[in-house]
Enzyme design. Structure first.
Site, PDB file in Angstrom:
ATOM      1  CG  HIS A 354      -2.115  -0.872   1.101  1.00 53.08           C
ATOM      2  ND1 HIS A 354      -3.311  -0.462   0.549  1.00 53.08           N
ATOM      3  CD2 HIS A 354      -2.291  -2.168   1.450  1.00 53.08           C
ATOM      4  CE1 HIS A 354      -4.184  -1.464   0.578  1.00 53.08           C
ATOM      5  NE2 HIS A 354      -3.585  -2.510   1.107  1.00 53.08           N
ATOM      6  CE  LYS A 542      -7.128  13.188  -0.092  1.00 50.91           C
ATOM      7  NZ  LYS A 542      -7.476  11.945  -0.766  1.00 50.91           N
ATOM      8  NE  ARG A 543      -3.231   7.663   6.474  1.00 50.80           N
ATOM      9  CZ  ARG A 543      -1.958   7.771   6.099  1.00 50.80           C
ATOM     10  NH1 ARG A 543      -1.075   8.322   6.902  1.00 50.80           N
ATOM     11  NH2 ARG A 543      -1.570   7.318   4.920  1.00 50.80           N
ATOM     12  CE  LYS A 548      -3.184  10.048   2.978  1.00 51.09           C
ATOM     13  NZ  LYS A 548      -3.675   9.317   1.798  1.00 51.09           N
ATOM     14  CB  THR A 650     -10.649   4.134  -1.634  1.00 46.68           C
ATOM     15  OG1 THR A 650     -10.351   4.466  -0.277  1.00 46.68           O
ATOM     16  CG2 THR A 650      -9.889   2.888  -2.036  1.00 46.68           C
ATOM     17  CE  LYS A 654     -14.384   5.217   0.195  1.00 42.47           C
ATOM     18  NZ  LYS A 654     -13.541   5.355   1.395  1.00 42.47           N
TER      19      LYS A 654
END
Length: 820
Positions: A354, A542-543, A548, A650, A654
């Site tokens: 991952h 998101k986290r 990110k 992911t 969504k």
């Protein structure tokens, strides 16, 4: 339907009487929720019991999906959707004077996961069930989730998440399957006439108590099983110490044992935390492997046939210790020879990677590992020695390369290398990620073992993220193309025929606006925040991690604020910027980014010049449940990670499925989203992976040059340190400022925020300008939904099965079958 409705009412009222001794009028909200849930559970258990019996009768192969987390979300309404009883339950509850939404609020989100890794695992169980494949997910029954996030005085505060406080109505205790897990001690090797015998002495034991959580897919007769292991002491209360009045000592052993299943991801920035994590990972993998072996032995006898009936998928490296644990059981408890045991393991295990971040590739200190798991360490050492021998044949004399590839080196055990050495297949989670692990992360392994590697793009379950989370859009789609897409992802393509139907597009945008109003109502109710549904909802959820790039987003918000402060009449589209993220408790810089977002929000939201144009909102305690409200309301989906670092994502899928338009980099599954929707329905910016690789290789990137040459960057960054941001105790953001311009260990801006800032600014402007063209925007939004079928988890699971697992669907139940 009428018959079902009356039966449901009867079931709920009966549960209230039999389980709680209450009538409807006397019952609490929690008792009404549990009675409703129990009536749903009964329907699932009937299918589950029959299906598991038939799977054994038919000799079906089963996948064991090993994962440290399963981010399940609430189960009540999702199970109603999958049982195709949603309307009947709504009508029955309405007849009883009850509201389903109010009842659902009584259910806690299961604290079994944190981010995309755990949510992927949950989606996979749904799809495995929907496709009628026998499946068991294995993890820990954490008593406390990661944490509940509270925003206090402008920063994140962690509060314990005791999600099991009122019990879990969906689980079934299985004390008959309890097993013993051993830690520590010494290993004695005794050679006898029958070969090597291992004596493990002076160890301490923890008992693993399983709880089964049935997970049902859509329109299926094969519910999956989520098996969660809870730790308890082998002995109970020590009466000797208790009777002496030493009450703490009397319960000490129990407390030490039960800490293993106490908290999801305990902080590991200290030795005790790292050791607890290792205990956790070994605890649930050992228990799962022991159960699998004993189950197979009881039904089929011959353990040589294990690979025929079981396949195991390791979800990231956390469960890797399952590999040597299976070998240990076969060697030490079942009398297998080394070659036999290793061969069986190599035919059963597969590994999903991952991440390409080197710091995220799990490693364990040899001394700590050997002390905690002495026999498992011995087995890993043998695997390493034999693997080195194999590598020497492939790369003769190239000791530097072999040393990087071996499992044990530099006083570390490298779990990813162990996975690659033993597992049959190693897959990335997007096509880009699959190529990166072959060409960069595990390049030497790929050259040596090319047949092991493949890429299987992640997916999401559209039952939860569309049928459950966005019921109005689902109903609109059903009206136009029928309900077949809920079971068959390929029918999403039929939506493409509606993209020139103006009535459909107008209805599509009406649904979007209704969802925006729903989010506004939610924020007003839960955080007393008011937002305007007529603005653009620009969402970054998101986290919280530096790669990110939440920091890039909030720096750009500062830039827009600067533009309006300099010229209040400048044309800036009215936007509500919505952030949602948790930062790990020990991740100081991530928590500083949250603090910055909140400070910018206070500045922007309260300034008369900007407050009617820009709004910054941070959703507290981001979870599956509030994601189900947030995602359908988004107009713009921010997917802006540094190219080459997001394995897949992911959340991007969504948002896309719910009609948000992606603003992102060519990273992870964004690449495939671009391919699916085409350049006219997505906004791409920034450096690509090859650009990043070139700058990394030659060291040509100098962020200070961008600071000096771009006044927008300079003015935005200066606000981090010039005292203009409202913060408590005048604590500004010098660490964030220095990380971008001067860096850590002489590496400034390692995620290329300043490099991509200009490109992001122009692309953001293009995106908001496009939003103002309402006719084109509704086409783009609907096209994203129409093209999202390929990102359904059903497709992902079918690929896993075709390329790795080779399971067979459960056959229809015969009218009369033998008893087992």
């Amino acid at each position: 339907m009428e018959q079902n409705k009356e039966k449901i009412k009867e079931d709920i009222l009966g549960k209230l009487k039999r389980h709680f001794g209450k009538t409807l009028e006397e019952a609490t909200k929690d008792q009404i929720y549990k009675s409703t849930a129990l009536s749903v559970r009964d329907r699932i258990l009937e299918k589950w019991t029959d299906a598991n019996r038939q799977a054994v009768l038919q000799g079906q192969k089963r996948v064991y999906y090993l994962s440290a987390e399963f981010l399940m979300g609430r189960a009540l309404v999702n199970n109603m959707v999958n049982l195709q009883l949603m309307q009947e339950y709504q009508d029955a509850l309405c007849d009883l004077g009850l509201n389903l939404a109010d009842i659902e609020e009584q259910e806690h989100d299961a604290g079994l996961g944190n981010g995309g890794l755990g949510r992927l695992a949950a989606c996979f169980l749904d799809s495995l069930s929907t496709l009628e494949f026998p499946a068991t997910g294995c993890s820990i029954r954490y008593e406390y989730g990661l944490f509940k996030q509270r925003l206090v005085d402008g920063e994140q505060v962690e509060v314990n998440d005791n999600w099991l406080e009122k019990g879990n109505v969906w689980e079934i205790a299985r004390p008959e399957d309890e097993v013993e897990v051993r830690f520590g001690g010494q290993i004695e090797e005794n050679w006898t006439a029958d070969g090597l015998k291992i004596n493990h002495r002076n160890y301490y034991s923890v008992m693993a108590m399983p709880y089964d959580y049935p997970v049902i897919g859509y329109d299926t007769d094969m519910p999956a099983t989520l098996r969660l292991w809870s730790a308890r002491a082998k002995t109970g209360l020590d009466m000797h110490y208790f009777n002496r009045g030493d009450y703490s000592r009397a319960v000490q052993e129990r407390e030490i044992a039960e800490i293993i299943s106490k908290v999801l991801y305990p902080e590991d920035n200290h030795e005790q935390g790292r050791m607890l994590r290792l205990r956790q990972f070994y605890f649930f993998t050992s228990a799962s492997i022991q159960h699998m072996v004993s189950k197979h032995k009881a039904v089929f006898g011959d353990l040589h046939t294990l690979p025929k009936y079981f396949t195991l998928q390791i979800n990231d490296t956390h469960p890797t210790v399952a590999i040597p644990e299976l070998i240990r059981i076969l060697l030490d408890e079942e009398g297998f020879g080394w070659d036999e045991a290793y061969d069986i393991a190599s035919r059963m295990f597969n590994y999903t990677n991952h991440t390409i971040l080197s710091e995220a590739l799990e490693r364990w200190n040899v001394d700590m590992f050997r002390e905690l798991l002495p026999r498992v360490y011995q087995i890993i050492k043998v695997i390493d020695e034999k693997f080195v021998g194999k590598l020497w044949e492939i790369y003769p004399g190239d000791w530097d390369r072999i040393n990087k590839m071996r499992i044990i080196a530099d006083n570390e055990i490298r779990m990813a290398n162990l996975c690659i050495a033993v597992c049959g297949k190693v897959n990335g989670v997007s096509q880009l990620h699959g190529e990166i692990i072959k060409s960069q992360t595990f390049r030497d392994f790929y050259v040596a073992f090319p047949d092991k590697f493949l890429g299987i793009t992640n997916g999401i379950t559209h039952r939860r993220w569309l049928a459950k989370a966005n019921q109005d859009l689902t109903n609109l789609l059903v009206d136009h193309i029928g309900p077949g897409f809920i079971k068959d992802w390929e029918q999403f393509d039929r939506i493409k025929d509606l993209l020139d139907n103006q009535n459909f597009l107008n209805d599509f945008m009406e649904v979007k606006h209704k969802n925006k109003v729903r989010l506004a109502d939610f924020l007003k109710r839960t955080q007393n925040i008011e937002i305007n549904p007529d603005t653009i909802y620009d969402v970054h959820a998101k986290r919280l991690h530096e790669y990110k790039r939440q920091l890039l987003k909030i720096l750009h918000v500062i830039h827009l604020y600067n533009v309006l402060k300099e010229n209040p009449h400048a044309h800036v589209a009215p936007v509500t910027f919505i952030f949602a993220a948790k930062a790990a408790p020990g991740y100081v810089r991530a928590k500083d980014i949250i603090r910055l977002i909140l400070a910018v929000g206070e500045m922007v939201n309260n300034d008369p010049v900007t407050r009617d144009i820009l709004k910054v909102v941070f959703i507290e305690n981001y979870s599956v449940s509030n994601a189900e409200i947030l995602i359908p309301a988004a107009d713009i989906s921010e997917q802006i990670s540094t190219a080459g670092l997001e394995a897949s994502g992911t959340g991007n899928m969504k948002f896309m499925m719910n009609g948000a338009v992606t603003l992102g980099t060519m990273d992870g599954a964004n690449v495939e989203i671009y391919d699916a929707v085409g350049p006219d329905a997505i906004f791409i910016f920034g450096a690509q992976t090859e650009d990043i690789a070139k700058m990394e290789r030659f060291g040509t990137y100098k962020p200070s040059e961008y600071y000096e040459q771009n006044v927008n960057i300079r003015n935005a960054l200066n606000r981090l340190i010039d005292g203009s941001l409202p913060v408590r105790n005048d604590k500004q953001f010098s660490d964030l400022y220095h990380s971008l311009l001067f860096g850590d260990y002489n590496r400034a801006d390692k995620y290329y925020l300043l490099y991509d800032f200009g490109s992001y600014d122009q692309t953001y402007l293009n995106c908001t300008n496009a939003y103002e063209n309402k006719d084109h925007w509704k086409y783009m939004a609907a096209k994203n939904t129409a093209c999202s079928g390929i990102f359904c988890a059903d497709r992902t699971i079918q690929e896993y099965n075709d390329k790795i697992w080779h399971l067979h669907e459960l056959e229809p139940t015969p009218q009369d079958g033998p008893n087992i």
